[in-house]
Design an enzyme around this catalytic site. Structure first.
Site, mmCIF file in Angstrom:
data_model
loop_
_atom_site.group_PDB
_atom_site.id
_atom_site.type_symbol
_atom_site.label_atom_id
_atom_site.label_comp_id
_atom_site.label_asym_id
_atom_site.label_seq_id
_atom_site.Cartn_x
_atom_site.Cartn_y
_atom_site.Cartn_z
ATOM 1 N N VAL A 441 0.819 -1.214 0.000
ATOM 2 C CA VAL A 441 0.000 0.000 0.000
ATOM 3 C C VAL A 441 0.855 1.268 0.000
ATOM 4 O O VAL A 441 2.037 1.241 0.289
ATOM 5 C CB VAL A 441 -0.966 0.020 1.201
ATOM 6 C CG1 VAL A 441 -1.932 -1.132 1.125
ATOM 7 C CG2 VAL A 441 -0.201 -0.029 2.527
ATOM 8 N N GLU A 442 0.189 2.402 -0.330
ATOM 9 C CA GLU A 442 0.827 3.726 -0.439
ATOM 10 C C GLU A 442 2.045 3.706 -1.354
ATOM 11 O O GLU A 442 3.092 4.272 -1.058
ATOM 12 C CB GLU A 442 1.195 4.276 0.950
ATOM 13 C CG GLU A 442 0.007 4.847 1.695
ATOM 14 C CD GLU A 442 0.405 5.719 2.862
ATOM 15 O OE1 GLU A 442 1.470 6.349 2.800
ATOM 16 O OE2 GLU A 442 -0.358 5.767 3.839
ATOM 17 N N GLY A 443 1.902 3.041 -2.483
ATOM 18 C CA GLY A 443 3.000 2.925 -3.430
ATOM 19 C C GLY A 443 3.725 1.609 -3.237
ATOM 20 O O GLY A 443 4.388 1.415 -2.215
#
Length: 782
Positions: A441-443
C-alpha cells in the site's frame, strides 16, 4: 568597439559552445525529461539529510544536532492509559476470525479521542505531534482492524488535507465531527488502472451550472482497495476535474482535485468489502452521476486542480508515519518474542538461543529493531520541526515495511511450530500474514525503491541536477552554463575526495564524536563521496534511461537508505546516553548497515554498462572488494547482540518490548511467554546446579524435574530453589504449548454459497438510490 579576441568575443564563443552542448544534451535525451506531474512531485516537500549524502561531504555535526525527542507528558499518558487499556480490551483472536469491530470498541475509541489525534485542539482533537501519532499507531498496529481504524483518520486523508488546505468553513464543519468519530473518513485514490501511477486516475468530475444557478461537480468513478470504505461515511475523492465552460476560471482541464462526499449522496455507493490478507475493512467505492457543490473541493475553488500537489506535499511527511510505525512494530514484536522464546525453549538440553544458527537470527532481529526505531523517532521529529522530506519518507516506507516482514520471517523460523500453529497463543502468525499489505500500500515497494527514492532523490537532492534539467528544458543557456560548470566542479571534487577517502579508509573525514563509534562516521563520509560520484556518472551516462534501469536505481536507493539508517542509529546511541551495554547492538547494526552499502555499490559497479561500466566492473570492482566498507558482523558479535534481548531488564524493554504494551501474565501468547521467561531466568542459577550434578553423576534422573527431589536430598539446592525450578519448569511447558481445537471449532461449514462478487460485478440492485451499472460498465471497458 570590441577588439577581436577580447572579453566580448570570448563570451560569445563560450555562449555558443554551451548552446551547442545544451542542444546536444536535449536532442540525445542524455538527461531525463521532467513531466508536469513529476515537476509537482519534485517541488513538493523539502530536501533534508538526504541532500547531505548527495553532496558527497555530509555535515555530520548538523545531522547529529537534529532533535531526538521524547513524547510529551500528555502523549505518554495517552499511551499508558487509553491505549494500554485498549490492548487489553480487544480479543485479538476473536477479532481476527470475526473481522468485526464490536460496538463497545467503537464507543471506546470515540469516547477516548482515538479519531482526533491529528486534529488541533481548537477543533476538538488532541493535536498530537507526528511522533505521538506514530507511537500510538505502533502500539496499536498488532490489533488488526482496530489498528487500521485508528491509522486512517490520523494520516493522509480528510483531516490532514483539511488542516493543511481547507477553507475556514470546511475546517469548522468537518474537523470537529472527524475528531469525535461522528465522521469516519476514507481516501478514494486507487483505481483499476491507476495504482502506483496515481496521476493517471480516470475518475471524472465535470463542472457545470445547475438549474438553481449554483456551480457544481458531477462525478463518475470506480475506486478499489479503499481502506475503511465499507465503514466510512466521508470520502475524500481524488478525480480529474473537467470544466468545459471554464466556470472556475482555471481553464477547461484544471487537473486533479480532491472533493469531499458524504454517505447518502445520491449515486454514491460504498459498503462492499474486499477481503485483504490480515483482514481489515477495505473495499470499493462507486459513483454514478454524484453531484456535489463546488465548495466541497478541499480548499475551495482556489484549490481546484491542485490535488496532485496537495497529495505530494502531504505524502512527503505522511509516509513517515503510519506504515513505518507498523514496520517498526513488526520488528519489535519479533524481537520481543524471539528473545524470551529462545531461552524458554530448550533442545539438546540447552536453550535454543545459545545455538549459533538461532543466535544469528536473534542478533539480526535485535539490531534491525534498534535501527528501525531510531529512524522512526529521528524522522518523525524532523517532520515535527517542519521538514516534509519525500525521499526520506519513501525510504522509511519501503525499508521498514520490508525489514519488518523479514524480522517476522526470522521470528517464525526461531519459533518454528509455535509460530505456525494458529490460535490465541500464537504471537507472530497474524503479523506474518499481514506483512505483505504494508509492502504493497501507499506505493508498491518495488516502484518506491526502483523509481521514487533514487529517481526523485537524484534530481531533487543533488545540488546541480534540477537547475541543469530546468535550464535544458527552458533552453536557458546562461543558467545551463552556471549549472553545468558547478556540476563539473562538484563531480571532480568528489572523484578526488573519494580516492583520498578510499585510500585512507575515511581517515580524513571529521567525526562529530570521539568515542568508538567515530570510525563509523568516517566510513559513512567515505561512502557518501563514492555515492555522490556514482550518482553523477549515472546522471550523465545513463540519464534518461534511469527509469527503465530500475535494478540499477534500486541499488542506489539501497545505498542511500542504509546511509540514512546509519546516521539515525548513531544519533540514537548518542541521544540515549551512549550506553556501553548497547555497544554490541550498535556495532552489529553499523557493520550490517555498511555491508548493505558495500553490496549496493558492488551491484552498481557490476551492472553499470557502457565504457564506464567496464572500468567499474573490473578494476573498480576489484578495488571495491579488496578495500571494503565492511565485511559484516562476526559470529562472536552475533552472540553478543542476541544477548541484549535474552535477559529481562531495561535493555530488553528499550530495544524490544518498549512501545508495544505490557502483556499481563494471565494473557495468552506474549503474557504467558514473558511470565515463563521471568521464572526461567530467576531459576537459572538453581537449574545450573542440578544440571551440573546430573552431568557429574552426583544424582541420577531422566529429566530436570525428576532430578529436583534427589538434588534437594543431596543438599545441592535449597527448598526455595527446588520450588523455583518446579515453578519455572511448569511455566516453561505451558509457554511452549500450542492451541488445540476440536472438530466443532476447527471446521467452518457456514461459509456462504453465494458467488464471490468481482470488482465490477458488485450487485447494487438492493440499493434503490443507486444506478451504478452504467458507470461500472464504462470503467470495466476502460
Amino acid at each position: 568597439m570590441y577588439a577581436p579576441g577580447g572579453a566580448h568575443v570570448r563570451y560569445v564563443r563560450r555562449f555558443f559552445m554551451f548552446a551547442r552542448t545544451l542542444k546536444y544534451i536535449k536532442e540525445a535525451q542524455i538527461l531525463p525529461r521532467i513531466s508536469d506531474t513529476e515537476r509537482q512531485a519534485l517541488e513538493a516537500g523539502s530536501v533534508w539529510i538526504d541532500g547531505e549524502f548527495f553532496s558527497g561531504n555530509p555535515d555530520f555535526q548538523s545531522m547529529m544536532d537534529e532533535a531526538y525527542p521524547a513524547l510529551s507528558a500528555e502523549e505518554q499518558a495517552f499511551l499508558d492509559g487509553p491505549v494500554e487499556e485498549l490492548l487489553h480490551r480487544v480479543d485479538s483472536w476473536k477479532l481476527r476470525n470475526t473481522r468485526r469491530i464490536d460496538d463497545d470498541t467503537w464507543a471506546y475509541l470515540r469516547e477516548n479521542g482515538f479519531f482526533g489525534l491529528i486534529i488541533p485542539k481548537e477543533y476538538g482533537g488532541s493535536g498530537f505531534s507526528t511522533l505521538g501519532r506514530s507511537s500510538v499507531m505502533m502500539k496499536t498496529s498488532q490489533l488488526g482492524p482496530v489498528g487500521t481504524l485508528i491509522v486512517i483518520p490520523n494520516t493522509l486523508g480528510a483531516a490532514e488535507l483539511l488542516i493543511a488546505y481547507g477553507t475556514d468553513d470546511q475546517k469548522d464543519h468537518y474537523l470537529p465531527r472527524l475528531a469525535t468519530g461522528e465522521l469516519v473518513p476514507c481516501f478514494g485514490l486507487t483505481e483499476p488502472t491507476a495504482g502506483s501511477d496515481a496521476a493517471s486516475i480516470k475518475a471524472e468530475g465535470r463542472v457545470f451550472k445547475d438549474d438553481d444557478g449554483e456551480i457544481k461537480v458531477r462525478l463518475n468513478f470506480a475506486k478499489r482497495y479503499i481502506t475503511l470504505a465499507p465503514v466510512a461515511n466521508l470520502v475524500s475523492l481524488a478525480c480529474q476535474l473537467h470544466d468545459p465552460d471554464n466556470l472556475l476560471g482555471k481553464g477547461t482541464l484544471p487537473g486533479i482535485s480532491v472533493i469531499l462526499l458524504e454517505k447518502g449522496m445520491k449515486g454514491l455507493y460504498l459498503g462492499d468489502h474486499h477481503l485483504p490478507i490480515g483482514a481489515f475493512d477495505n473495499g470499493p467505492i462507486f459513483g454514478e452521476d454524484v453531484v456535489a457543490p463546488v465548495d466541497n473541493i478541499i480548499g475551495g475553488r482556489d484549490m481546484a486542480g491542485q490535488g496532485w500537489r496537495m497529495l505530494m506535499e502531504q505524502l512527503g511527511g505522511g509516509r513517515a508515519v503510519s506504515l513505518p510505525a507498523g514496520g517498526v512494530a513488526s520488528a519489535k514484536a519479533a524481537a520481543s518474542a524471539v528473545g524470551p522464546y529462545s531461552i524458554v525453549r530448550e533442545q539438546f538440553n540447552i536453550p535454543v538461543g545459545y545455538m549459533e544458527g538461532v543466535a544469528d537470527k536473534i542478533a539480526r532481529t535485535t539490531a534491525l529493531a534498534y535501527i528501525m526505531e531510531s529512524s522512526r523517532i529521528y524522522v518523525c521529529a524532523g517532520v515535527d520541526r517542519g521538514h516534509h522530506p519525500p525521499v526520506i519518507s519513501a525510504i522509511l516506507k519501503q525499508q521498514t515495511t520490508e525489514l519488518g516482514q523479514s524480522c517476522l520471517i526470522d521470528g517464525m523460523d526461531v519459533m518454528a511450530g509455535a509460530g505456525v500453529m494458529q490460535g490465541p497463543n500464537n504471537i507472530l502468525g497474524d503479523g506474518y500474514k499481514s506483512a505483505p499489505v504494508a509492502v504493497t500500500v501507499e506505493g508498491a515497494n518495488i516502484l518506491t525503491r526502483t523509481l521514487m527514492i533514487f529517481g526523485q532523490g537524484a534530481v531533487r537532492c543533488h545540488p546541480y541536477a534540477l537547475p541543469t534539467l530546468e535550464a535544458v528544458q527552458n533552453d536557458d543557456v546562461d543558467a545551463f552554463r552556471q549549472a553545468i560548470l558547478g556540476w563539473m566542479r562538484h563531480s571532480v571534487t568528489n572523484f578526488g575526495r573519494g580516492i583520498v577517502r578510499g585510500v585512507t579508509r575515511g581517515a580524513t573525514v571529521k567525526a562529530p564524536v570521539s568515542d568508538e563509534t567515530a570510525r563509523y562516521f568516517k566510513k559513512l563520509g567515505w561512502a557518501s563521496s563514492r555515492f555522490a560520484f556514482l550518482t553523477d556518472l549515472a546522471m550523465f551516462f545513463v540519464g534518461g534511461k534511469l527509469k527503465q534501469r530500475g535494478k540499477l536505481s534500486g541499488r542506489f536507493a539501497d545505498a542511500l537508505s542504509w546511509m540514512v539508517f546509519s546516521i539515525t542509529t548513531l544519533k540514537r546511541f548518542q541521544a540515549e546516553g551512549a550506553r556501553k551495554e548497547d555497544l554490541p547492538v550498535v556495532h552489529w547494526a553499523m557493520k550490517y548497515s555498511l555491508l548493505q552499502i558495500q553490496q549496493a555499490f558492488d551491484g552498481i559497479y557490476g551492472n553499470f554498462g557502457g565504457p564506464i561500466g567496464w572500468l567499474l566492473k573490473y578494476p573498480g570492482r576489484f578495488w571495491l572488494r579488496v578495500n571494503p566498507l565492511s565485511n559484516g558482523p562476526s559470529d562472536a558479535e552475533d552472540r553478543a547482540a542476541a544477548a541484549a534481548i535474552q535477559s529481562p531488564g531495561e535493555q530488553y524493554q528499550r530495544i524490544a518490548l518498549g512501545g508495544l504494551g505490557a502483556p499481563r501474565a494471565d494473557e495468552p501468547g506474549m503474557g504467558r511467554l514473558l511470565h515463563a521467561w521471568r521464572l526461567v531466568c530467576e531459576a537459572q542459577a538453581a537449574t545450573f546446579k542440578v544440571k551440573k550434578a546430573l552431568h557429574k553423576k552426583q544424582i541420577k534422573a531422566p529429566n530436570l524435574l525428576e532430578a529436583v527431589p534427589a538434588a534437594l536430598k543431596a543438599d545441592i539446592i535449597t527448598r526455595d530453589e527446588a520450588e523455583q525450578i518446579k515453578n519455572a519448569e511448569k511455566a516453561r511447558l505451558e509457554a511452549i504449548q500450542v492451541d488445540v481445537f476440536d472438530k466443532d471449532d476447527y471446521y467452518l461449514d457456514s461459509l456462504s454459497d453465494l458467488p464471490v462478487k468481482t470488482q465490477f460485478g458488485s450487485a447494487v440492485e438492493d440499493n434503490d438510490d443507486v444506478a451504478a451499472e452504467p458507470a461500472l460498465a464504462r470503467a470495466a471497458n476502460d
